[in-house]
Design a protein around this motif. Structure first.
Motif, PDB file in Angstrom:
ATOM      1  N   LEU A 194       0.819  -1.209   0.000  1.00  0.00           N
ATOM      2  CA  LEU A 194       0.000   0.000   0.000  1.00  0.00           C
ATOM      3  C   LEU A 194       0.857   1.264   0.000  1.00  0.00           C
ATOM      4  N   ILE A 195       1.882   1.294   0.843  1.00  0.00           N
ATOM      5  CA  ILE A 195       2.762   2.461   0.894  1.00  0.00           C
ATOM      6  C   ILE A 195       3.507   2.617  -0.430  1.00  0.00           C
ATOM      7  N   TYR A 196       3.952   1.513  -0.983  1.00  0.00           N
ATOM      8  CA  TYR A 196       4.601   1.499  -2.305  1.00  0.00           C
ATOM      9  C   TYR A 196       3.682   2.162  -3.329  1.00  0.00           C
ATOM     10  N   ALA A 197       2.418   1.760  -3.340  1.00  0.00           N
ATOM     11  CA  ALA A 197       1.477   2.261  -4.340  1.00  0.00           C
ATOM     12  C   ALA A 197       1.171   3.741  -4.158  1.00  0.00           C
ATOM     13  N   PHE A 198       1.021   4.191  -2.911  1.00  0.00           N
ATOM     14  CA  PHE A 198       0.651   5.583  -2.659  1.00  0.00           C
ATOM     15  C   PHE A 198       1.835   6.538  -2.750  1.00  0.00           C
ATOM     16  N   SER A 199       3.017   6.089  -2.355  1.00  0.00           N
ATOM     17  CA  SER A 199       4.174   6.988  -2.329  1.00  0.00           C
ATOM     18  C   SER A 199       4.800   7.186  -3.706  1.00  0.00           C
ATOM     19  N   THR A 200       4.710   6.174  -4.557  1.00  0.00           N
ATOM     20  CA  THR A 200       5.397   6.232  -5.847  1.00  0.00           C
ATOM     21  C   THR A 200       4.972   7.419  -6.709  1.00  0.00           C
ATOM     22  N   PRO A 201       3.664   7.657  -6.922  1.00  0.00           N
ATOM     23  CA  PRO A 201       3.307   8.811  -7.756  1.00  0.00           C
ATOM     24  C   PRO A 201       3.699  10.143  -7.130  1.00  0.00           C
ATOM     25  N   VAL A 202       3.688  10.218  -5.809  1.00  0.00           N
ATOM     26  CA  VAL A 202       4.081  11.463  -5.136  1.00  0.00           C
ATOM     27  C   VAL A 202       5.543  11.775  -5.418  1.00  0.00           C
ATOM     28  N   ILE A 203       6.409  10.775  -5.229  1.00  0.00           N
ATOM     29  CA  ILE A 203       7.843  10.995  -5.419  1.00  0.00           C
ATOM     30  C   ILE A 203       8.170  11.240  -6.886  1.00  0.00           C
ATOM     31  N   ASN A 263       4.335  25.356 -13.374  1.00  0.00           N
ATOM     32  CA  ASN A 263       3.358  24.528 -12.661  1.00  0.00           C
ATOM     33  C   ASN A 263       3.702  23.059 -12.907  1.00  0.00           C
ATOM     34  N   ARG A 264       4.791  22.617 -12.282  1.00  0.00           N
ATOM     35  CA  ARG A 264       5.356  21.300 -12.564  1.00  0.00           C
ATOM     36  C   ARG A 264       4.387  20.166 -12.259  1.00  0.00           C
ATOM     37  N   LEU A 265       3.727  20.224 -11.097  1.00  0.00           N
ATOM     38  CA  LEU A 265       2.835  19.146 -10.686  1.00  0.00           C
ATOM     39  C   LEU A 265       1.668  19.000 -11.652  1.00  0.00           C
ATOM     40  N   LYS A 266       1.034  20.113 -12.007  1.00  0.00           N
ATOM     41  CA  LYS A 266      -0.106  20.077 -12.918  1.00  0.00           C
ATOM     42  C   LYS A 266       0.300  19.540 -14.279  1.00  0.00           C
ATOM     43  N   ALA A 267       1.483  19.951 -14.748  1.00  0.00           N
ATOM     44  CA  ALA A 267       1.949  19.508 -16.059  1.00  0.00           C
ATOM     45  C   ALA A 267       2.180  17.996 -16.085  1.00  0.00           C
ATOM     46  N   GLN A 268       2.723  17.454 -15.004  1.00  0.00           N
ATOM     47  CA  GLN A 268       2.982  16.017 -14.970  1.00  0.00           C
ATOM     48  C   GLN A 268       1.699  15.216 -14.831  1.00  0.00           C
ATOM     49  N   LEU A 269       0.778  15.705 -14.007  1.00  0.00           N
ATOM     50  CA  LEU A 269      -0.470  14.974 -13.785  1.00  0.00           C
ATOM     51  C   LEU A 269      -1.411  15.040 -14.984  1.00  0.00           C
ATOM     52  N   ALA A 270      -1.085  15.892 -15.955  1.00  0.00           N
ATOM     53  CA  ALA A 270      -1.925  16.008 -17.154  1.00  0.00           C
ATOM     54  C   ALA A 270      -2.017  14.685 -17.910  1.00  0.00           C
ATOM     55  N   ILE A 271      -1.053  13.799 -17.682  1.00  0.00           N
ATOM     56  CA  ILE A 271      -1.072  12.503 -18.375  1.00  0.00           C
ATOM     57  C   ILE A 271      -2.317  11.689 -18.024  1.00  0.00           C
ATOM     58  N   PHE A 272      -2.872  11.917 -16.826  1.00  0.00           N
ATOM     59  CA  PHE A 272      -4.052  11.153 -16.407  1.00  0.00           C
ATOM     60  C   PHE A 272      -5.328  11.594 -17.140  1.00  0.00           C
ATOM     61  N   LYS A 273      -5.263  12.713 -17.872  1.00  0.00           N
ATOM     62  CA  LYS A 273      -6.415  13.149 -18.647  1.00  0.00           C
ATOM     63  C   LYS A 273      -6.547  12.368 -19.950  1.00  0.00           C
ATOM     64  N   HIS A 274      -5.478  11.700 -20.328  1.00  0.00           N
ATOM     65  CA  HIS A 274      -5.466  10.954 -21.591  1.00  0.00           C
ATOM     66  C   HIS A 274      -6.321   9.693 -21.452  1.00  0.00           C
ATOM     67  N   ARG A 275      -7.281   9.533 -22.345  1.00  0.00           N
ATOM     68  CA  ARG A 275      -8.232   8.423 -22.250  1.00  0.00           C
ATOM     69  C   ARG A 275      -7.535   7.072 -22.263  1.00  0.00           C
ATOM     70  N   GLN A 276      -6.533   6.908 -23.120  1.00  0.00           N
ATOM     71  CA  GLN A 276      -5.852   5.616 -23.226  1.00  0.00           C
ATOM     72  C   GLN A 276      -5.009   5.317 -21.982  1.00  0.00           C
ATOM     73  N   SER A 331       6.454  13.828 -18.069  1.00  0.00           N
ATOM     74  CA  SER A 331       5.888  12.829 -17.153  1.00  0.00           C
ATOM     75  C   SER A 331       6.488  11.444 -17.369  1.00  0.00           C
ATOM     76  N   LEU A 332       7.696  11.381 -17.920  1.00  0.00           N
ATOM     77  CA  LEU A 332       8.273  10.089 -18.295  1.00  0.00           C
ATOM     78  C   LEU A 332       8.440   9.162 -17.096  1.00  0.00           C
ATOM     79  N   VAL A 333       8.976   9.679 -15.976  1.00  0.00           N
ATOM     80  CA  VAL A 333       9.180   8.826 -14.803  1.00  0.00           C
ATOM     81  C   VAL A 333       7.840   8.427 -14.190  1.00  0.00           C
ATOM     82  N   LEU A 334       6.905   9.370 -14.135  1.00  0.00           N
ATOM     83  CA  LEU A 334       5.569   9.047 -13.621  1.00  0.00           C
ATOM     84  C   LEU A 334       4.923   7.970 -14.491  1.00  0.00           C
ATOM     85  N   ALA A 335       5.046   8.095 -15.810  1.00  0.00           N
ATOM     86  CA  ALA A 335       4.491   7.080 -16.716  1.00  0.00           C
ATOM     87  C   ALA A 335       5.150   5.729 -16.490  1.00  0.00           C
TER      88      ALA A 335
END
Length: 348
Positions: free
Chosen positions: A52-61, A193-206, A330-334
């Motif tokens: 659980l911690i692995y799953a929640f912490s990874t996108p934050v870091i 706006n680094r955080l917003k720019a990276q999280l924009a990947i989640f708007k992509h339908r695929q 968002s390469l690392v987040l992806a």
């Protein structure tokens, strides 16, 4: 090409040591329970807590990494990982033990995500599927070989020796990261706006569909995986002395699953997966009926193990392809999405 092979071995070693540290708890539950005088179920919570911690912490870091040099980021993450495992080895009580496992869980997901980003960057396009498959296979190798090795070390020299060994291997990997991986590799800047720019990947339908596929795919198979021991012992009535062998065979099947995953990604990728899911659904439907026939029940379970990770490389390369073209910031987040949502799926 020789340099790429060395770098590939280092990246696969990172996956192995991360998996070794995560899975070893399963093999030494009884030792930890006895050492700290706590219930086995309490020690077992370490496994769930880690996931659980692995799953929640990874996108934050991963969203905090930004345009920093990824070699420095990976050195920092693996340095914390090393200290966390050393703290586990030295833990004087259960609270310190649990705290050290939390530290290790926090950085593990981000570390493998950065390693995946390095793999995508370093591998020629025709070698990407191969390297991604082997990075996932590093975890399978840790499960098949690392856990038995750690269990043997625990039995021979005490449970702390397993974590001292992990610490030693981690120090070696830290040195190899420093001398072998490119120091100037980084993600493109994502602006103010680094955080917003990276999280924009989640708007992509695929991307949305991809993470759901990953999550539900693992959730389906882990229903069986979680209860493998009682299935082997109670339902299939396998002799206790043979259960370890059954687990090893299942581990090899999961290793083959990751390797075949790379082959699928090299060929038709996600186009092949609907047929595989139909086959997997058939195996799950047949399993309750075949548990009364030991041989057929075992074959069904091993085939489930073979299909378990076939989605990994195709979905990972698909997501990374979208990130490279549309969300390079968002390469690392992806790179982390498959691991994050696989862990969520495991908790269902």
């Amino acid at each position: 090409m020789q340099k790429f092979k060395v770098q590939s071995i280092i990246l696969i070693s990172i996956a192995f040591i991360l998996g070794f540290s995560e899975f070893i708890i399963v093999g030494i539950l009884e030792d930890l329970s006895a050492a700290f005088s706590v219930e086995m179920s309490t020690v077992g919570y370490l496994v769930t807590m880690f996931a659980l911690i692995y799953a929640f912490s990874t996108p934050v870091i991963t969203t905090l990494i930004g345009p920093r040099r990824l070699q420095n980021v990976l050195l920092l993450l693996m340095g914390i990982f090393t200290i966390g495992n050393l703290a586990t080895a030295l833990a004087p009580n259960y609270v310190i033990l649990a705290s050290s496992r939390i530290v290790v869980a926090i950085v593990s997901g981000a570390a493998i995500s950065v390693a995946m980003a390095f793999g995508t960057h370093l591998a020629p396009r025709e070698k990407r599927a191969w390297l991604i498959a082997w990075l996932y296979s590093g975890f399978s190798v840790a499960s098949v070989f690392g856990v038995p090795l750690g269990t043997w070390l625990s039995a021979q020299f005490g449970w702390r020796s397993a974590f001292y060994f992990i610490t030693f291997l981690s120090l070696m990997i830290l040195f190899l990261i420093k001398v072998s991986l490119p120091a100037d590799f980084r993600q493109p800047s994502s602006g103010s706006n680094r955080l917003k720019a990276q999280l924009a990947i989640f708007k992509h339908r695929q991307i949305q569909l991809s993470v759901l596929i990953t999550m539900f795919s693992l959730a389906g198979v882990y229903v069986v995986y979680t209860y493998l021991r009682p299935i082997f012992s109670t339902e299939l009535r396998i002799n206790t002395s043979w259960i370890t062998i059954a687990f090893i065979v299942y581990g090899f099947m999961s290793l083959l699953s990751n390797q075949f995953s790379g082959k699928i990604a090299e060929q038709r990728g996600l186009i092949t997966m609907p047929k595989i899911y139909v086959f997997q659904a058939g195996l799950l439907l047949l399993l309750p009926l075949l548990l009364n026939i030991r041989v057929l029940g075992l074959i069904d379970i091993m085939l489930l193990g073979l299909t378990m990770y076939l989605i990994n490389s195709p979905i990972q390369l698909f997501v990374l392809g979208i990130a490279e073209k549309e969300f390079p910031q968002s390469l690392v987040l992806a790179s982390s999405l498959n691991s994050i949502f696989a862990n969520f799926g495991c908790q269902f």
